[in-house]
Design a protein around this motif. Structure first.
Motif, PDB file in Angstrom:
ATOM      1  N   LEU A 102       0.567  -1.212  -0.149  1.00 37.55           N
ATOM      2  CA  LEU A 102       0.126  -0.272   0.110  1.00 37.55           C
ATOM      3  C   LEU A 102       0.676   1.102   0.005  1.00 37.55           C
ATOM      4  CD1 LEU A 102      -2.681  -1.480   2.659  1.00 37.55           C
ATOM      5  CD2 LEU A 102      -2.357  -1.358   0.298  1.00 37.55           C
ATOM      6  N   HIS A 103       1.998   1.371   0.771  1.00 33.41           N
ATOM      7  CA  HIS A 103       2.905   2.524   0.872  1.00 33.41           C
ATOM      8  C   HIS A 103       3.806   2.359  -0.547  1.00 33.41           C
ATOM      9  CE1 HIS A 103       2.704   2.683   4.756  1.00 33.41           C
ATOM     10  NE2 HIS A 103       2.255   1.928   5.384  1.00 33.41           N
ATOM     11  N   HIS A 104       3.628   1.560  -1.023  1.00 37.91           N
ATOM     12  CA  HIS A 104       4.637   1.345  -2.297  1.00 37.91           C
ATOM     13  C   HIS A 104       3.601   2.680  -3.571  1.00 37.91           C
ATOM     14  CE1 HIS A 104       6.391  -0.627  -6.417  1.00 37.91           C
ATOM     15  NE2 HIS A 104       7.394   0.804  -5.641  1.00 37.91           N
ATOM     16  N   VAL A 105       2.594   2.036  -3.645  1.00 37.62           N
ATOM     17  CA  VAL A 105       1.772   2.467  -4.185  1.00 37.62           C
ATOM     18  C   VAL A 105       1.083   3.835  -4.301  1.00 37.62           C
ATOM     19  CG1 VAL A 105      -1.168   1.804  -4.657  1.00 37.62           C
ATOM     20  CG2 VAL A 105       0.536   0.562  -4.700  1.00 37.62           C
ATOM     21  N   ALA A 106       0.945   3.838  -3.005  1.00 40.65           N
ATOM     22  CA  ALA A 106       0.677   5.104  -2.562  1.00 40.65           C
ATOM     23  C   ALA A 106       1.613   6.584  -2.618  1.00 40.65           C
ATOM     24  CB  ALA A 106       0.188   5.763  -0.958  1.00 40.65           C
ATOM     25  N   GLY A 107       3.025   6.088  -2.586  1.00 41.11           N
ATOM     26  CA  GLY A 107       4.173   6.706  -2.824  1.00 41.11           C
ATOM     27  C   GLY A 107       4.666   7.243  -4.979  1.00 41.11           C
ATOM     28  N   GLN A 108       4.372   6.247  -5.211  1.00 37.16           N
ATOM     29  CA  GLN A 108       4.342   6.107  -6.501  1.00 37.16           C
ATOM     30  C   GLN A 108       3.178   7.596  -6.708  1.00 37.16           C
ATOM     31  OE1 GLN A 108       3.552   2.188  -7.133  1.00 37.16           O
ATOM     32  NE2 GLN A 108       5.938   2.247  -8.307  1.00 37.16           N
ATOM     33  N   ALA A 109       2.314   7.362  -6.683  1.00 40.92           N
ATOM     34  CA  ALA A 109       1.040   8.323  -6.881  1.00 40.92           C
ATOM     35  C   ALA A 109       1.218   9.976  -6.341  1.00 40.92           C
ATOM     36  CB  ALA A 109      -0.263   7.641  -6.028  1.00 40.92           C
ATOM     37  N   MET A 113      -5.601  13.680  -2.606  1.00 43.91           N
ATOM     38  CA  MET A 113      -4.521  12.119  -1.927  1.00 43.91           C
ATOM     39  C   MET A 113      -5.862  11.141  -2.202  1.00 43.91           C
ATOM     40  SD  MET A 113      -3.853  10.276   1.942  1.00 43.91           S
ATOM     41  CE  MET A 113      -5.291  11.357   2.484  1.00 43.91           C
ATOM     42  N   VAL A 114      -6.567  11.057  -2.182  1.00 48.24           N
ATOM     43  CA  VAL A 114      -8.480  10.745  -2.041  1.00 48.24           C
ATOM     44  C   VAL A 114      -8.462   9.482  -3.473  1.00 48.24           C
ATOM     45  CG1 VAL A 114     -10.534   9.257  -1.668  1.00 48.24           C
ATOM     46  CG2 VAL A 114      -9.976  10.895   0.252  1.00 48.24           C
ATOM     47  N   GLU A 115      -8.377  10.904  -4.412  1.00 47.57           N
ATOM     48  CA  GLU A 115      -8.617  10.996  -5.166  1.00 47.57           C
ATOM     49  C   GLU A 115      -7.359   9.707  -6.373  1.00 47.57           C
ATOM     50  OE1 GLU A 115      -9.192  13.754  -9.003  1.00 47.57           O
ATOM     51  OE2 GLU A 115     -10.237  14.521  -7.680  1.00 47.57           O
ATOM     52  N   LEU A 116      -6.648  10.405  -6.010  1.00 51.41           N
ATOM     53  CA  LEU A 116      -5.770  10.213  -7.077  1.00 51.41           C
ATOM     54  C   LEU A 116      -5.108   8.041  -6.173  1.00 51.41           C
ATOM     55  CD1 LEU A 116      -2.490  12.662  -6.623  1.00 51.41           C
ATOM     56  CD2 LEU A 116      -3.740  12.217  -8.370  1.00 51.41           C
ATOM     57  N   TYR A 117      -5.506   8.307  -5.422  1.00 50.97           N
ATOM     58  CA  TYR A 117      -4.985   6.740  -4.643  1.00 50.97           C
ATOM     59  C   TYR A 117      -6.134   5.678  -5.001  1.00 50.97           C
ATOM     60  CZ  TYR A 117      -3.841   2.711  -1.962  1.00 50.97           C
ATOM     61  OH  TYR A 117      -4.219   1.491  -1.616  1.00 50.97           O
ATOM     62  N   HIS A 118      -7.533   6.584  -5.212  1.00 51.33           N
ATOM     63  CA  HIS A 118      -8.181   5.331  -5.840  1.00 51.33           C
ATOM     64  C   HIS A 118      -7.607   5.011  -7.428  1.00 51.33           C
ATOM     65  CE1 HIS A 118     -11.834   6.555  -3.252  1.00 51.33           C
ATOM     66  NE2 HIS A 118     -10.685   6.657  -2.411  1.00 51.33           N
ATOM     67  N   ALA A 119      -7.595   5.741  -8.276  1.00 49.41           N
ATOM     68  CA  ALA A 119      -7.164   5.425  -9.216  1.00 49.41           C
ATOM     69  C   ALA A 119      -6.280   4.791  -9.514  1.00 49.41           C
ATOM     70  CB  ALA A 119      -6.344   6.744  -9.880  1.00 49.41           C
ATOM     71  N   ALA A 120      -5.171   5.118  -8.826  1.00 45.56           N
ATOM     72  CA  ALA A 120      -3.499   4.092  -8.380  1.00 45.56           C
ATOM     73  C   ALA A 120      -3.648   2.475  -8.009  1.00 45.56           C
ATOM     74  CB  ALA A 120      -2.223   4.456  -8.001  1.00 45.56           C
ATOM     75  N   ALA A 121      -4.737   2.839  -6.854  1.00 41.77           N
ATOM     76  CA  ALA A 121      -4.587   1.215  -6.391  1.00 41.77           C
ATOM     77  C   ALA A 121      -5.535   0.433  -7.500  1.00 41.77           C
ATOM     78  CB  ALA A 121      -5.379   1.461  -4.713  1.00 41.77           C
ATOM     79  N   GLN A 157      -8.384  -0.091  -1.487  1.00 45.18           N
ATOM     80  CA  GLN A 157      -8.885   1.082  -1.960  1.00 45.18           C
ATOM     81  C   GLN A 157      -8.754   1.954  -1.797  1.00 45.18           C
ATOM     82  OE1 GLN A 157      -9.853   0.566  -6.171  1.00 45.18           O
ATOM     83  NE2 GLN A 157      -9.566  -1.516  -6.074  1.00 45.18           N
ATOM     84  N   ILE A 158      -9.776   1.938  -0.494  1.00 44.30           N
ATOM     85  CA  ILE A 158      -9.892   3.224   0.463  1.00 44.30           C
ATOM     86  C   ILE A 158      -8.737   3.289   1.150  1.00 44.30           C
ATOM     87  CG2 ILE A 158     -12.374   3.187   0.557  1.00 44.30           C
ATOM     88  CD1 ILE A 158     -11.225   1.380   2.674  1.00 44.30           C
ATOM     89  N   VAL A 159      -8.663   4.795   1.271  1.00 45.48           N
ATOM     90  CA  VAL A 159      -7.680   5.862   1.603  1.00 45.48           C
ATOM     91  C   VAL A 159      -7.757   5.591   2.889  1.00 45.48           C
ATOM     92  CG1 VAL A 159      -6.432   7.908   2.884  1.00 45.48           C
ATOM     93  CG2 VAL A 159      -7.028   7.953   0.414  1.00 45.48           C
TER      94      VAL A 159
END
Lengths: 290, 418, 381
Positions: free
Chosen positions: B52-59, B307-315, B325-327
């Motif tokens: 999850l941290h990987h996906v979040a960081g990349q986003a 963050m919410v928008e970007l993370y949803h898409a990235a996840a 897929q939720i923050v």
């Protein structure tokens, strides 16, 4: 007292799970002389496929056996063909199968990510249901894996000891050259055994998908315990593997309930050491050489 | 003969692979970006959450670059895999600093890795933001910046916040059971430590006059939760406090359910949030800690909507299961660590480690989880930003403290329930 | 013979010990020192495992237990007392060795406990040791060592780790060398081949096995004690993970178990690849490459790398030099990756099947026999 009996029962049942994973390992090791770390990978791969099947179709996970049984028969067969072709056995096989183990794990991680996967309860409501004997609960999927373990280990025992093919297999494990001289076609039998191993992995995998939260490296929680079960039961002895699974399951469970879960490896493996010192032929002997 | 033919074939295959591999390092070279280095446990037992941290960081980094980068330069994030092992983490940070000569560091995931890597960062005087460290009392390095902002005395404060929430219902528990994974951070929250004042869930409960009726510690990698569940059932506490990580909580709840036992109230420390929600009705009413959930007032925090928008898409893109897929707290902590790093660099206007570190110590930083102040007197922690969330109608909502609760949400708990 | 070898080890040691001083001149990054420390660490562990298992054939799955005792000895003493950590290192070795000898004292008296049963027993010992340390010393909190004080002459932290790691690795390898070339070694090899026969020939099997186990576990504990400082934070899950016993086995098998240099070769190769393949941008490729390489190496060199290397030493060294020069001049990149690429090429050379290798080399360097045969057939025409 009620706690004691409840934990005893739960230990016996979880022993079935250890047993069913160990049966495949012990055959591979005892008869084909392959210490197959990849057996754990196959088991988890089967679990993931079961998970995928169920979440996509919404059907009962055990229906996936119609797919996984033939599929894993083939995978097991191909793997055994690979071992045979390159004459991999003994401790060298540990190295080769570790390589396979790493590859399988990365494939699972690539497909399902490292995030946790679990079958939703509305697909497998019976995961948290129990059969009741008075005040004692027997968890349904654990009863299932226990029964499956009995069937698998007993059937395999009968196969090895009461059929011509099985006797030929045991002959191979004792002396390949002599067995060959008596017309035993070693290669075909080895492939058959490989296929059987795959089938066992598929069955164990289905239960793991139902009982556990999956992650690609979940295999490591089992390696130590299963190695112990395999060796305690006697290499190649499928009934022994089942019995050893139950013994270790009960030892863990009782320690967990009385002294504390942190002590369960301590008690379990101390027990194992004592058994080795005083009854080193293994609790059940080696069926392959007896 | 057959074997030999086979070997020649395999051999040519290996040769091709070799050529590919020797070209790889050349492929990895690119322009003149600011390089941020870090490790994550992308394999091994920490990998479920580290992913999850990987996906979040990349986003975060992708978004940063789309908006002009950092100091006008693009940002590149080198992530190495520490395989969930502290010695790898320490070695790889050494490599990032001295061989890859990265400009900035981002912390790894997991208490052990962070603690080991922080010692390396300290040796080279590098600013070290990190997202998930829980042994607050160990971290005396001046330039470490914790995004998991739980206060130095988390073993006291976090439990107090939870217990206040329970007391706010007017029907607080009289008895409590403590079950915990023997994981350093969880042990600290359950039983405190021998460095600071006494604390921990058990001690704090006793201070309120609640009786601790059961204490169970279990190791990571436990496969059979049946005996633990049986002990909880026998103790039958008013409230069950579980120092759980990852899937522990799910396993324990299922084992209790199989015994037909339903705790009157239950708390799970750091669960992976998805699987608990997947349990449906069975996990309804479970409490946990958080720093961020996808509702007001958190959405008003700086960068939260993005963050919410970007993370949803990235996840979704990364193929994570829907419930991940939720923050939640993990992703928000990650995001907040990145915001800390970026704010420090922009505030200092340079890549000089001392300037960045001093700027952050002086100014603190506003992030998606609120304002982080770094107080050297408290090992760079300050206020405990922990909020209590609860599963209500199949969703996580913050219920306490009241000013952070979701609209109309209050803690639901009664020691007198059936 | 032994004095010459001792001199050789001392020279190698002195040259390598001087390596950190040359950092400014050679311009390599400081990480190279850490990288090499890890190579020393794994060399010590794998070589020490091999002293028992490779030589005597008693297959230990529990080497991690002795390493772990070493780690926890140093970690516990450093965090709980004021004792300088250098003094804890010998103690770490001795405690690990005592544990090993206790196990051996019981187990080696029981002739049935060979093969898989010995493997199981050592595996069980590892679990038991981990559980005891977990409940008595660690308590679930782990031990945070932080930055330990040490004497100045050892240099900064990475230089100190490099030098101490080097010293321990040299001692271990030298011990393995001595054992290999002594009566003890010959006795152990005899036990490996057939213990009953060895016993009959007058080999004091019990004493020899105890000596091998004592040495093996001592060096594992020593290496573990030092590694505690590298870890700086130790917890049971991290120290007693299955990768330690598994990796020492893999390294020794890969390098070759019947020679004292085998484990060293295996340790350097596995550590190098593990390091070179840690970039997550190529995660899947990395894992498949690592696993695939392991499989390929053992398929092509089932007897271990050492044997092949001995036979093809000159071509291998030439190729290695060539690859190093080409990379240094033309390609560049991280120095540890350059090293990994060099190893890959050497391994590829070693993997060429014997018959194929003979015809290729034979074309350029015809053997004496073939030249003679050609002349003879020409004369007949």
């Amino acid at each position: 007292m009620q706690l004691f009996i409840q934990s005893l029962l739960s230990g016996i049942l979880i022993g079935g799970l250890y047993g069913i994973i160990a049966v495949g390992m012990t055959l591979n090791w005892g008869i084909m002389r392959v210490i197959n770390l990849a057996h754990f990978s196959l088991t988890f791969l089967a679990a993931y496929i079961t998970y995928q099947f169920s979440t996509v179709t919404g059907a009962d996970p055990f229906l996936s056996l119609f797919i996984t049984l033939p599929l894993f028969f083939v995978i097991g067969l191909v793997m055994q063909w690979f071992f045979e072709t390159f004459q991999i056995e003994g401790f060298v096989s540990l190295l080769v199968t570790f390589g396979l183990f790493a590859i399988f794990e990365s494939i699972m991680r690539e497909i399902w990510t490292a995030d946790l996967r679990t079958l939703p309860l509305d697909i497998v409501p019976y995961r948290v249901e129990s059969f009741w004997i008075g005040p004692y609960a027997l968890r349904k999927p654990q009863v299932g894996v226990f029964v499956a373990a009995i069937i698998v280990s007993a059937a395999t025992w009968v196969f090895l000891n009461r059929t011509y093919i099985g006797k030929a297999l045991r002959a191979i494990s004792q002396d390949r050259v002599v067995a060959g001289a008596f017309g035993v076609n070693h290669r075909q039998l080895a492939l058959l055994l490989g296929g059987m191993m795959g089938v066992y992995a598929a069955i164990a995998g289905a239960f793991i998908a139902v009982l556990f939260v999956l992650r690609p490296d979940g295999t490591v929680d089992f390696i130590g315990v299963i190695f112990a079960v395999v060796m305690l039961g006697g290499l190649g002895n499928t009934v022994g593997a089942f019995g050893a699974g139950v013994i270790i399951g009960v030892a863990q469970s009782l320690t967990s309930a009385t002294i504390g879960p942190g002590f369960s490896p301590l008690v379990t493996f101390s027990l194992l050491i004592l058994v080795l010192l005083f009854k080193p032929e293994g609790l059940f002997g080696r069926s392959a050489t007896s | 003969m057959q074997v030999n033919n086979m070997k020649v074939k395999v051999f040519s295959l290996i040769l091709v692979l070799l050529l590919l591999l020797s070209v790889m390092p050349a492929m990895a070279q690119e322009g003149d970006p600011i390089v941020v280095g870090g490790t994550l446990s992308l394999t091994g037992f920490l990998s479920p959450t580290a992913t999850l941290h990987h996906v979040a960081g990349q986003a975060f980094v992708a978004n940063l670059n789309e908006n002009g980068g950092l100091l006008g330069r693009p940002v590149e994030w080198i992530v190495l895999d520490d395989e969930s092992s502290a010695d790898n983490a320490a070695a790889l940070y050494e490599r990032l600093i001295t061989e890859d000569e990265v400009d900035l560091l981002m912390g790894p995931y997991g208490t052990g890795n962070i603690t080991a890597a922080m010692n390396v960062a300290a040796r080279y005087g590098m600013v070290f933001p990190h997202h998930t460290a829980s042994l607050t009392y160990v971290y005396d390095y001046e330039y470490h910046f914790p995004a998991w902002h739980i206060g130095l005395n988390t073993h006291i404060t976090t439990n107090n916040i939870l217990y206040d929430a329970l007391e706010s219902t007017g029907t607080p528990p009289g008895t409590i059971a403590i079950v915990t994974n023997q994981f350093p951070g969880a042990m600290n929250l359950a039983f405190g430590n021998d460095v600071l004042e006494p604390g921990g869930a058990a001690h704090m409960a006793e201070e309120r006059g609640w009786e601790v009726v059961l204490e169970v510690e279990f190791p990571s990698g436990t496969t059979d939760y049946g005996p633990i569940a049986a002990q909880v059932r026998d103790a039958d506490p008013d409230f069950l406090w579980v120092g759980s990580l990852g899937a522990d909580g799910v396993n324990l709840i299922e084992a209790m359910e199989a015994l037909d036992y339903h705790p009157r109230g239950q708390f799970y420390l750091w669960p992976t949030p998805g699987p608990l929600l997947d349990l449906g009705e069975v996990a309804e009413g479970a409490f946990s800690v958080t720093l961020f959930e996808e509702h007001e007032p958190f959405l008003s925090n700086i960068g939260a909507i993005d963050m919410v928008e970007l993370y949803h898409a990235a996840a979704e893109e990364a193929g994570l299961p829907p419930s991940s897929q939720i923050v939640d707290v993990q992703v928000a902590a990650s995001w907040s660590a990145w915001q800390t790093l970026v704010a420090g660099v922009e505030g200092a206007g340079s890549l000089d480690q001392d300037e960045i570190g001093q700027w952050l110590l002086e100014n603190g930083v506003d992030t998606v989880i609120g304002h982080l102040a770094f107080d050297p007197e408290q090992n760079n922690f300050s206020e405990d930003l922990t909020r209590i969330k609860q599963i209500q109608d199949g969703k996580w909502v913050v219920v306490w403290p009241a000013e952070f609760a979701a609209p109309d949400a209050v803690p639901i708990y009664s020691a007198d329930a059936e | 013979m032994k004095w010459r070898a001792l001199l050789g080890f001392i020279i190698v040691g002195l040259v390598l010990a001087y390596f950190p001083e040359l950092r400014d001149m050679l311009g390599y990054p400081r990480y190279v020192l850490t990288f090499m420390y890890f190579a020393f660490f794994w060399t010590s562990l794998a070589t020490s495992w091999n002293i028992l298992t490779g030589y005597s054939g008693y297959f230990s799955f529990g080497h991690g237990a002795f390493y772990g005792v070493g780690v926890y000895t140093t970690a516990a003493i450093v965090t709980k007392t004021e004792l300088p950590f250098l003094l804890t290192l010998p103690l770490a070795g001795v405690l690990a060795s005592l544990l090993g000898l206790t196990v051996g004292f019981v187990v080696f008296r029981l002739p049935q406990l060979r093969g898989e049963l010995f493997a199981l027993l050592t595996l069980a010992v590892e679990f038991v040791v981990a559980a005891i340390l977990f409940n008595l010393v660690d308590g679930g909190y782990g031990l945070s060592i932080g930055r330990v004080p040490y004497p100045d002459f050892l240099g900064d932290f990475s230089e100190m780790m490099f030098r101490l790691g080097l010293l321990i690795a040299l001692l271990t390898v030298f011990a393995a060398y001595l054992v290999h070339h002594s009566r003890l070694g010959r006795g152990l090899f005899a036990i490996h081949d057939d213990e009953a026969v060895a016993e009959g020939l007058g080999v004091p099997t019990f004493r020899y096995k105890m000596m091998a186990l004592g040495l093996s576990t001592f060096f594992a504990g020593l290496a573990g004690g030092l590694h505690a400082v590298q870890l700086s934070y130790v917890d049971i899950g991290g120290v007693f993970k299955l990768t330690v016993p598994l990796f020492v086995i893999l390294m020794s098998l890969l390098g070759g178990r019947r020679h004292w240099l085998g484990p060293l070769i295996g340790a350097v190769i596995i550590h190098t690849f593990n390091d070179a393949f840690s970039d997550t941008r190529f995660q899947l490729l990395n894992d498949v490459a690592t696993g695939g390489l392991l499989i390929a190496i053992i398929l092509f060199m089932p007897e271990g790398i050492y044997e092949r290397l001995r036979q093809r030493l000159i071509p291998a060294a030439t190729l290695a030099l060539l690859v190093v020069v080409i990379q240094a001049l033309a390609i560049g990149g991280r120095i540890t990756v350059q090293f990994a690429v060099m190893l890959l090429f050497v391994i590829a050379l070693l993997m060429i099947p014997q018959r194929f290798y003979d015809t290729v080399i034979g074309r350029f360097v015809p053997s004496f026999e073939s030249v003679k045969a050609k002349i003879r057939s020409g004369a007949e025409e």
